[in-house]
Design a protein around this motif. Structure first.
Motif, PDB file in Angstrom:
ATOM      1  N   GLY A 158      -0.025  10.334  19.814  1.00 38.51           N
ATOM      2  CA  GLY A 158      -1.118   9.691  19.100  1.00 38.51           C
ATOM      3  C   GLY A 158      -0.622   8.594  18.185  1.00 38.51           C
ATOM      4  N   VAL A 159      -1.324   8.426  17.080  1.00 36.92           N
ATOM      5  CA  VAL A 159      -1.007   7.388  16.102  1.00 36.92           C
ATOM      6  C   VAL A 159      -0.068   7.982  15.055  1.00 36.92           C
ATOM      7  CG1 VAL A 159      -1.940   5.781  14.387  1.00 36.92           C
ATOM      8  CG2 VAL A 159      -3.279   6.332  16.450  1.00 36.92           C
ATOM      9  N   PRO A 160       1.191   7.513  15.000  1.00 31.59           N
ATOM     10  CA  PRO A 160       2.136   8.055  14.011  1.00 31.59           C
ATOM     11  C   PRO A 160       1.745   7.681  12.585  1.00 31.59           C
ATOM     12  CG  PRO A 160       3.282   6.802  15.721  1.00 31.59           C
ATOM     13  CD  PRO A 160       1.824   6.532  15.873  1.00 31.59           C
ATOM     14  N   LEU A 161       2.143   8.509  11.647  1.00 30.26           N
ATOM     15  CA  LEU A 161       1.854   8.284  10.231  1.00 30.26           C
ATOM     16  C   LEU A 161       2.238   6.878   9.791  1.00 30.26           C
ATOM     17  CD1 LEU A 161       1.025   9.500   7.442  1.00 30.26           C
ATOM     18  CD2 LEU A 161       3.398  10.264   7.214  1.00 30.26           C
ATOM     19  N   PHE A 162       3.397   6.397  10.253  1.00 23.79           N
ATOM     20  CA  PHE A 162       3.858   5.064   9.887  1.00 23.79           C
ATOM     21  C   PHE A 162       4.099   4.189  11.111  1.00 23.79           C
ATOM     22  CE2 PHE A 162       4.677   6.996   5.766  1.00 23.79           C
ATOM     23  CZ  PHE A 162       4.284   5.977   4.908  1.00 23.79           C
ATOM     24  N   GLY A 163       3.256   4.295  12.101  1.00 19.84           N
ATOM     25  CA  GLY A 163       3.339   3.416  13.259  1.00 19.84           C
ATOM     26  C   GLY A 163       4.750   3.308  13.808  1.00 19.84           C
ATOM     27  N   GLN A 164       5.150   2.103  14.131  1.00 25.94           N
ATOM     28  CA  GLN A 164       6.475   1.844  14.693  1.00 25.94           C
ATOM     29  C   GLN A 164       7.407   1.283  13.629  1.00 25.94           C
ATOM     30  OE1 GLN A 164       7.180   2.845  17.834  1.00 25.94           O
ATOM     31  NE2 GLN A 164       5.089   3.630  17.763  1.00 25.94           N
ATOM     32  N   ARG A 165       7.452   1.918  12.490  1.00 27.19           N
ATOM     33  CA  ARG A 165       8.299   1.459  11.383  1.00 27.19           C
ATOM     34  C   ARG A 165       9.770   1.543  11.787  1.00 27.19           C
ATOM     35  NH1 ARG A 165       9.121   0.528   6.127  1.00 27.19           N
ATOM     36  NH2 ARG A 165      10.518   1.832   4.920  1.00 27.19           N
ATOM     37  N   PRO A 166      10.512   0.463  11.538  1.00 29.51           N
ATOM     38  CA  PRO A 166      11.943   0.500  11.852  1.00 29.51           C
ATOM     39  C   PRO A 166      12.683   1.460  10.908  1.00 29.51           C
ATOM     40  CG  PRO A 166      11.395  -1.530  10.697  1.00 29.51           C
ATOM     41  CD  PRO A 166      10.100  -0.811  10.955  1.00 29.51           C
ATOM     42  N   TYR A 167      13.851   1.875  11.333  1.00 25.98           N
ATOM     43  CA  TYR A 167      14.661   2.770  10.525  1.00 25.98           C
ATOM     44  C   TYR A 167      14.973   2.106   9.188  1.00 25.98           C
ATOM     45  CZ  TYR A 167      18.421   5.843   9.059  1.00 25.98           C
ATOM     46  OH  TYR A 167      19.200   6.719   8.350  1.00 25.98           O
ATOM     47  N   ALA A 168      14.485   2.713   8.103  1.00 25.31           N
ATOM     48  CA  ALA A 168      14.695   2.189   6.753  1.00 25.31           C
ATOM     49  C   ALA A 168      14.403   3.307   5.756  1.00 25.31           C
ATOM     50  CB  ALA A 168      13.786   0.989   6.491  1.00 25.31           C
ATOM     51  N   PRO A 169      15.363   4.192   5.522  1.00 25.37           N
ATOM     52  CA  PRO A 169      15.127   5.333   4.630  1.00 25.37           C
ATOM     53  C   PRO A 169      14.713   4.897   3.227  1.00 25.37           C
ATOM     54  CG  PRO A 169      17.203   5.580   5.807  1.00 25.37           C
ATOM     55  CD  PRO A 169      16.712   4.187   6.077  1.00 25.37           C
ATOM     56  N   SER A 170      13.767   5.625   2.652  1.00 30.91           N
ATOM     57  CA  SER A 170      13.371   5.409   1.259  1.00 30.91           C
ATOM     58  C   SER A 170      13.091   6.781   0.659  1.00 30.91           C
ATOM     59  CB  SER A 170      12.152   4.485   1.152  1.00 30.91           C
ATOM     60  OG  SER A 170      11.028   5.052   1.775  1.00 30.91           O
ATOM     61  N   ALA A 171      13.483   6.958  -0.583  1.00 31.70           N
ATOM     62  CA  ALA A 171      13.382   8.261  -1.242  1.00 31.70           C
ATOM     63  C   ALA A 171      12.028   8.429  -1.933  1.00 31.70           C
ATOM     64  CB  ALA A 171      14.509   8.418  -2.253  1.00 31.70           C
ATOM     65  N   TRP A 172      11.515   9.646  -1.868  1.00 31.30           N
ATOM     66  CA  TRP A 172      10.257   9.997  -2.514  1.00 31.30           C
ATOM     67  C   TRP A 172      10.462  11.280  -3.312  1.00 31.30           C
ATOM     68  CZ3 TRP A 172       5.700   7.152  -1.935  1.00 31.30           C
ATOM     69  CH2 TRP A 172       5.802   6.072  -1.056  1.00 31.30           C
ATOM     70  N   THR A 173       9.691  11.432  -4.383  1.00 34.61           N
ATOM     71  CA  THR A 173       9.765  12.609  -5.228  1.00 34.61           C
ATOM     72  C   THR A 173       8.504  13.442  -5.033  1.00 34.61           C
ATOM     73  OG1 THR A 173      11.049  11.398  -6.875  1.00 34.61           O
ATOM     74  CG2 THR A 173       9.952  13.417  -7.618  1.00 34.61           C
ATOM     75  N   ARG A 174       8.687  14.724  -4.707  1.00 33.73           N
ATOM     76  CA  ARG A 174       7.533  15.602  -4.557  1.00 33.73           C
ATOM     77  C   ARG A 174       6.920  15.838  -5.924  1.00 33.73           C
ATOM     78  NH1 ARG A 174       6.134  20.719  -5.361  1.00 33.73           N
ATOM     79  NH2 ARG A 174       8.227  21.283  -6.039  1.00 33.73           N
ATOM     80  N   GLU A 175       5.619  15.598  -6.025  1.00 33.87           N
ATOM     81  CA  GLU A 175       4.919  15.814  -7.280  1.00 33.87           C
ATOM     82  C   GLU A 175       4.065  17.066  -7.269  1.00 33.87           C
ATOM     83  OE1 GLU A 175       2.835  12.195  -8.380  1.00 33.87           O
ATOM     84  OE2 GLU A 175       4.595  11.721  -9.595  1.00 33.87           O
ATOM     85  N   HIS A 176       3.526  17.399  -6.101  1.00 35.59           N
ATOM     86  CA  HIS A 176       2.600  18.533  -6.030  1.00 35.59           C
ATOM     87  C   HIS A 176       2.486  18.985  -4.585  1.00 35.59           C
ATOM     88  CE1 HIS A 176      -1.007  20.900  -7.020  1.00 35.59           C
ATOM     89  NE2 HIS A 176      -1.548  20.403  -5.925  1.00 35.59           N
TER      90      HIS A 176
END
Length: 192
Positions: A158-176
């Motif tokens: 189906g439709v991926p969460l971020f389409g065809q995004r190229p490899y580019a790691p980015s950090a996120w902080t879980r808030e809840h």
């Protein structure tokens, strides 16, 4: 400064819609519905919300941005040419024209990144990225928050969460994180 929040339902395998764009495999009933609406009030089409007695005012967003495919889910059978009448609505499209009845919607072929950056500088509440995956991939570096309604279903494609995004790691902080008996999990992250 205003923030862009990608608030979206997705499957366990990371899809926000079926290959045809439908999202009817996601749970529309269950103990998750009330708390999600309370936290993200105003994230349903105006007429639909009001028809079931839900108030759309005073939510966290005053603007919604989406791609044509997400917008087009309400056309033509569902007659939702002006779906979020309680919000400022911006639809990114390079080839479609505004359908009849869409007076409250702005259709643009402007650069999504430049548009969102300008919106962030305005006064107001948050900006909701409603979908879809290709637009999310374009706006990935502009997204400040992720609010993911993870559904207990595998779509297999189906439709991926971020389409065809190229490899580019980015950090996120879980808030809840909140798990519901329905199996839905709300996972919220902020850009690190």
């Amino acid at each position: 400064m205003r923030e862009l929040t990608y608030y979206v339902a997705l499957s366990l395998d990371g899809f926000i819609a079926s290959p045809g764009g439908e999202f009817d495999a996601f749970l529309a009933e269950g103990d998750h519905m009330g708390p999600l609406w309370e936290r993200y009030r105003g994230t349903a089409p105006t007429a639909l919300a009001r028809s079931v007695g839900l108030e759309v005012e005073d939510g966290p967003f005053d603007t919604v941005v989406m791609g044509w495919n997400t917008y087009g889910v309400g056309l033509p059978d569902h007659h939702l040419a002006d779906p979020y009448q309680h919000l400022r609505q911006i639809v990114f499209t390079r080839s479609h024209v505004a359908p009849a009845g869409s007076d409250g919607v702005t259709f643009t072929d402007a650069d999504p990144v430049e548009t969102v950056r300008a919106l962030k500088q305005e006064e107001g509440r948050g900006i909701w990225l409603c979908g879809g995956g290709a637009l999310a991939a374009e706006l990935a570096d502009e997204i400040d928050r992720l609010a993911l309604k993870i559904n207990p279903v595998l779509l297999g494609g189906g439709v991926p969460l971020f389409g065809q995004r190229p490899y580019a790691p980015s950090a996120w902080t879980r808030e809840h994180t909140r798990a519901f008996e329905s199996g839905v999990v709300l996972a919220e992250y902020a850009r690190s």
